[in-house]
Design an enzyme around this catalytic site. Structure first.
Site, PDB file in Angstrom:
ATOM      1  N   CYS A   1       8.715  28.040   1.984  1.00  0.00           N
ATOM      2  CA  CYS A   1       7.430  28.739   2.104  1.00  0.00           C
ATOM      3  C   CYS A   1       6.989  28.800   3.574  1.00  0.00           C
ATOM      4  O   CYS A   1       7.570  29.537   4.349  1.00  0.00           O
ATOM      5  CB  CYS A   1       6.383  28.093   1.194  1.00  0.00           C
ATOM      6  SG  CYS A   1       4.952  29.151   0.889  1.00  0.00           S
TER       7      CYS A   1
ATOM      8  N   GLU B   1      10.496  21.993  -4.736  1.00  0.00           N
ATOM      9  CA  GLU B   1      10.028  20.616  -4.971  1.00  0.00           C
ATOM     10  C   GLU B   1       8.997  20.519  -6.097  1.00  0.00           C
ATOM     11  O   GLU B   1       8.683  19.421  -6.562  1.00  0.00           O
ATOM     12  CB  GLU B   1       9.465  20.021  -3.668  1.00  0.00           C
ATOM     13  CG  GLU B   1       8.069  20.452  -3.286  1.00  0.00           C
ATOM     14  CD  GLU B   1       7.952  21.845  -2.676  1.00  0.00           C
ATOM     15  OE1 GLU B   1       6.826  22.217  -2.306  1.00  0.00           O
ATOM     16  OE2 GLU B   1       8.975  22.564  -2.580  1.00  0.00           O
TER      17      GLU B   1
ATOM     18  N   SER C   1       1.328  27.855   7.841  1.00  0.00           N
ATOM     19  CA  SER C   1       2.226  27.888   9.007  1.00  0.00           C
ATOM     20  C   SER C   1       1.483  27.783  10.339  1.00  0.00           C
ATOM     21  O   SER C   1       1.956  27.116  11.265  1.00  0.00           O
ATOM     22  CB  SER C   1       3.097  29.148   8.980  1.00  0.00           C
ATOM     23  OG  SER C   1       2.298  30.316   8.953  1.00  0.00           O
TER      24      SER C   1
ATOM     25  N   HIS D   1       8.821  27.158  -3.910  1.00  0.00           N
ATOM     26  CA  HIS D   1       8.698  25.701  -3.752  1.00  0.00           C
ATOM     27  C   HIS D   1       9.630  24.974  -4.723  1.00  0.00           C
ATOM     28  O   HIS D   1       9.210  24.618  -5.827  1.00  0.00           O
ATOM     29  CB  HIS D   1       7.251  25.274  -4.027  1.00  0.00           C
ATOM     30  CG  HIS D   1       6.286  25.675  -2.962  1.00  0.00           C
ATOM     31  ND1 HIS D   1       5.886  24.826  -1.953  1.00  0.00           N
ATOM     32  CD2 HIS D   1       5.646  26.842  -2.740  1.00  0.00           C
ATOM     33  CE1 HIS D   1       5.037  25.457  -1.160  1.00  0.00           C
ATOM     34  NE2 HIS D   1       4.874  26.680  -1.617  1.00  0.00           N
TER      35      HIS D   1
END
Length: 198
Positions: A81, A174, A51, A172
């Protein structure tokens, strides 16, 4: 309705995996590398990554205000996330908050080093069967405002939530073949586009 176009902020993180999941839900996925591309999309994913690094890149490429404007238009945003850290109004271990779009306080890297990466089976609100979630140095939501709908918890910690047009997950989606969480976001984008058309 014309084809839904969902962008993935392409500054850092698991970008191509998100694009594959977007396409698996029969939408068009594009990698967003310039602020002006935000005008061309119906929804935006802020992917996992780091981040602090992502914030530096957001500043470097002039994304901060355009992202806030995108949110003000009520266009859906999905933070996974590190993306969840970016949209939080408060951070437990830092005064350096980022977009301040969602009424949550987030703790970064919250599950500790011994569990930097793990899988967990979650009960997600609205899903008929359990969901296997992949956590990588994951944050969690410590506190959530009254307008925030909690979608999933793990060890009594909030790991997925929704507020208006903002969806977040500490895990996550994905990185799995289960597209239900992406479909949840696609439905938000679809509804948003229908409302905007009236």
């Amino acid at each position: 309705m014309s084809e839904l176009i969902i962008g993935v902020l392409g500054l850092q993180g698991a970008v191509s995996e998100h694009i594959k999941q977007i396409e698996a839900t029969h939408c068009k996925g594009i990698i967003v590398k310039k602020p002006e591309q935000l005008h061309d999309i119906d929804g935006l994913i802020l992917p996992g990554g780091e981040s602090t690094t992502m914030r530096k890149l957001i500043d470097r490429y002039g994304f901060l205000e355009p992202l806030k404007q995108f949110s003000l238009q009520q266009k859906p945003i999905f933070g996974t996330c590190a993306g969840m850290v970016l949209v939080a109004k408060d951070l437990t271990d830092s005064d350096d908050v980022h977009l301040k779009l969602m009424d949550v306080r987030v703790k970064r890297n919250a599950f500790g080093r011994q569990k930097e990466s793990f899988e967990a089976t979650l009960q997600i609100k609205g899903f008929e069967s359990p969901y296997t979630a992949v956590f990588i140095r994951a944050p969690y939501i410590e506190t959530a405002g009254d307008q925030v709908a909690v979608l999933a918890t793990y060890e009594n910690k909030i790991v997925a939530a929704k507020q208006d047009h903002i969806l977040v997950s500490a895990f996550h989606p994905e990185l799995t073949s289960d597209t239900r969480f992406m479909k949840l976001f696609v439905d938000m984008v679809k509804k948003s586009k229908e409302i905007a058309a009236y």
